[in-house]
Design an enzyme around this catalytic site. Sequence first.
Site, short mmCIF file in Angstrom:
data_model
loop_
_atom_site.label_atom_id
_atom_site.label_comp_id
_atom_site.label_asym_id
_atom_site.label_seq_id
_atom_site.Cartn_x
_atom_site.Cartn_y
_atom_site.Cartn_z
CE LYS A 10 -3.98 -2.08 2.25
NZ LYS A 10 -4.88 -2.06 3.40
CB CYS A 11 4.15 1.96 1.26
SG CYS A 11 5.48 3.18 1.31
N GLY A 12 3.56 3.74 -1.63
CA GLY A 12 4.13 4.11 -2.93
C GLY A 12 5.64 3.99 -2.96
#
Length: 114
Positions: A10-12
């Site tokens: 979920k982390c870019g």
Amino acid sequence: MKATIWHNPKCGTSRNTLAILEERSDVDVTVVEYLKNPPRAEKLAQLFGDAGMAASAGLRIRGTDAAERGLTKADDATVIAAMVAEPGLIERPLVETDKGVRLCRPKERVEEIL
């Protein structure tokens, strides 16, 4: 070369770091989704030690209550125990290769260990 990324999909920044690793034909990547498979305290201590950083430097502040709990000023053992109990407190992504460990923020830091 083997590389392990402690990843949050979920982390870019984590996704972008993983993309750098996957683009390289000379890197065999192992992805560990640490929120689903949290590292043990010994592994976290080893990762931070190999990265040359205090555990508090690998503490996720944004979106957590780490500062309110005093974890930013706590000793390594306390921080690591909190991370083991709540893996969302681990800043990401951590990448480990034979050349070392880096907290890849920004994502380009991964190049230091490739």
